[in-house]
Design an enzyme around this catalytic site. Sequence first.
Site, PDB file in Angstrom:
ATOM      1  N   ASP A   1       0.824  -1.215   0.000  1.00  0.00           N
ATOM      2  CA  ASP A   1       0.000   0.000   0.000  1.00  0.00           C
ATOM      3  C   ASP A   1       0.857   1.263   0.000  1.00  0.00           C
ATOM      4  O   ASP A   1       2.091   1.187   0.065  1.00  0.00           O
ATOM      5  CB  ASP A   1      -0.962  -0.004   1.199  1.00  0.00           C
ATOM      6  CG  ASP A   1      -0.248  -0.244   2.529  1.00  0.00           C
ATOM      7  OD1 ASP A   1       0.995  -0.328   2.554  1.00  0.00           O
ATOM      8  OD2 ASP A   1      -0.943  -0.358   3.551  1.00  0.00           O
TER       9      ASP A   1
ATOM     10  N   ASN B   1      -7.593  -0.503  14.201  1.00  0.00           N
ATOM     11  CA  ASN B   1      -9.001  -0.667  13.796  1.00  0.00           C
ATOM     12  C   ASN B   1      -9.205  -1.985  13.025  1.00  0.00           C
ATOM     13  O   ASN B   1     -10.250  -2.203  12.428  1.00  0.00           O
ATOM     14  CB  ASN B   1      -9.457   0.517  12.926  1.00  0.00           C
ATOM     15  CG  ASN B   1      -8.609   0.657  11.665  1.00  0.00           C
ATOM     16  OD1 ASN B   1      -7.686  -0.128  11.425  1.00  0.00           O
ATOM     17  ND2 ASN B   1      -8.916   1.656  10.857  1.00  0.00           N
TER      18      ASN B   1
ATOM     19  N   HIS C   1      -7.472  -2.902  10.368  1.00  0.00           N
ATOM     20  CA  HIS C   1      -7.149  -2.835   8.929  1.00  0.00           C
ATOM     21  C   HIS C   1      -5.916  -3.670   8.586  1.00  0.00           C
ATOM     22  O   HIS C   1      -5.051  -3.920   9.426  1.00  0.00           O
ATOM     23  CB  HIS C   1      -7.016  -1.384   8.431  1.00  0.00           C
ATOM     24  CG  HIS C   1      -5.739  -0.685   8.794  1.00  0.00           C
ATOM     25  ND1 HIS C   1      -5.610   0.681   8.732  1.00  0.00           N
ATOM     26  CD2 HIS C   1      -4.520  -1.128   9.216  1.00  0.00           C
ATOM     27  CE1 HIS C   1      -4.381   1.020   9.093  1.00  0.00           C
ATOM     28  NE2 HIS C   1      -3.710  -0.050   9.391  1.00  0.00           N
TER      29      HIS C   1
ATOM     30  N   GLU D   1      -9.649  -0.661   4.984  1.00  0.00           N
ATOM     31  CA  GLU D   1     -10.233  -0.118   6.194  1.00  0.00           C
ATOM     32  C   GLU D   1     -11.528  -0.862   6.548  1.00  0.00           C
ATOM     33  O   GLU D   1     -12.070  -1.602   5.724  1.00  0.00           O
ATOM     34  CB  GLU D   1     -10.520   1.381   5.977  1.00  0.00           C
ATOM     35  CG  GLU D   1      -9.267   2.215   5.734  1.00  0.00           C
ATOM     36  CD  GLU D   1      -8.401   2.397   6.984  1.00  0.00           C
ATOM     37  OE1 GLU D   1      -8.066   1.396   7.639  1.00  0.00           O
ATOM     38  OE2 GLU D   1      -8.046   3.544   7.295  1.00  0.00           O
TER      39      GLU D   1
HETATM   40  C1  F6R Z   1       1.551  -0.365   6.159  1.00  0.00           C
HETATM   41  C2  F6R Z   1       0.323  -1.149   6.343  1.00  0.00           C
HETATM   42  C3  F6R Z   1      -0.485  -0.952   7.558  1.00  0.00           C
HETATM   43  C4  F6R Z   1       0.268  -1.415   8.810  1.00  0.00           C
HETATM   44  C5  F6R Z   1      -0.579  -1.292  10.078  1.00  0.00           C
HETATM   45  C6  F6R Z   1       0.243  -1.568  11.315  1.00  0.00           C
HETATM   46  O1  F6R Z   1       2.141  -0.640   4.918  1.00  0.00           O
HETATM   47  O2  F6R Z   1      -0.030  -1.919   5.491  1.00  0.00           O
HETATM   48  O3  F6R Z   1      -1.695  -1.644   7.446  1.00  0.00           O
HETATM   49  O4  F6R Z   1       0.645  -2.751   8.642  1.00  0.00           O
HETATM   50  O5  F6R Z   1      -1.148  -0.033  10.174  1.00  0.00           O
HETATM   51  O6  F6R Z   1       1.238  -0.604  11.428  1.00  0.00           O
HETATM   52  P1  F6R Z   1       2.426  -0.736  12.472  1.00  0.00           P
HETATM   53  O7  F6R Z   1       3.225  -1.901  12.045  1.00  0.00           O
HETATM   54  O8  F6R Z   1       3.188   0.554  12.372  1.00  0.00           O
HETATM   55  O9  F6R Z   1       1.781  -0.962  13.815  1.00  0.00           O
END
Ligand code: F6R
Length: 244
Positions: free
Chosen positions: A67, A136, A138, A143
Amino acid sequence: MKIICSENYVELSQFASDEIVSAIIENPSLILCMASGHTPVLTCELLVKKLRERNVDYSSVYFLGLDEWVGLPPANEGSCHYFFRTKLFEPLQWNPSQYFLFDAMADDLQNECKKMDDLIAVKGGIDLMLVGIGINGHIGFNEPGTSFNSLSHVAILDSTTTSVGKKYFDDGRVPDKGISIGLGHLLNAKRVLLMANAEKKAGVIKKTVEGEMKESFPASIMQMHKNGFILIDKEAASLLNKTY
Ligand code: F6R
């Protein structure tokens, strides 16, 4: 879905990096898709170290970035682009023919989605995905409410994502849109590793593993995956009914 619980973040990252190394040894043309963020930082560092130390031929691996924040230039230190360039592509000396990342600055973002979807089809699907999980629920920028069948798409980011996302940006300014590989691609991936550590992820890990499977909690899709693994440390596992 299988749960693998490590003692701590270091052990968890050792495990995740070993899984990727083994997958590359088994299939040198591996189609690898990864998330950025804080969780996989050590995994990337260990992956680079192990590939080098073990003299693994990774020249035919193809990499897909899960992403990107819409509107961010690749040079922005908070971008996924920057993360992968500094943590993987430069240390491994990968050239652009070995990876594809969304161009989140493109005028035509739908075309970026199409490029990703077409590429995944041409490559015969994703072999291994390493994803994180947001507070959340995701995965990537899928989302809450995203269809489990979704392909690549542009998403309006949830307020939790933009609020938590401040941690990536020095100026605290977080984009309000993201572009992401969809959950349909995750379902079709041959193997998926969802990785989480620390107490702050214990609640979402409980929902992922023991909660109802529903689109309002995207990570619950892992329950449906035939070859899905939840890689956690003790703290992230602390609210689960069963001890792993
Ligand atoms: C980032 C991504 C996000 C993260 C998620 C957790 O490329 O795909 O979905 O994996 O927000 O983020 P961290 O690892 O910073 O807790």
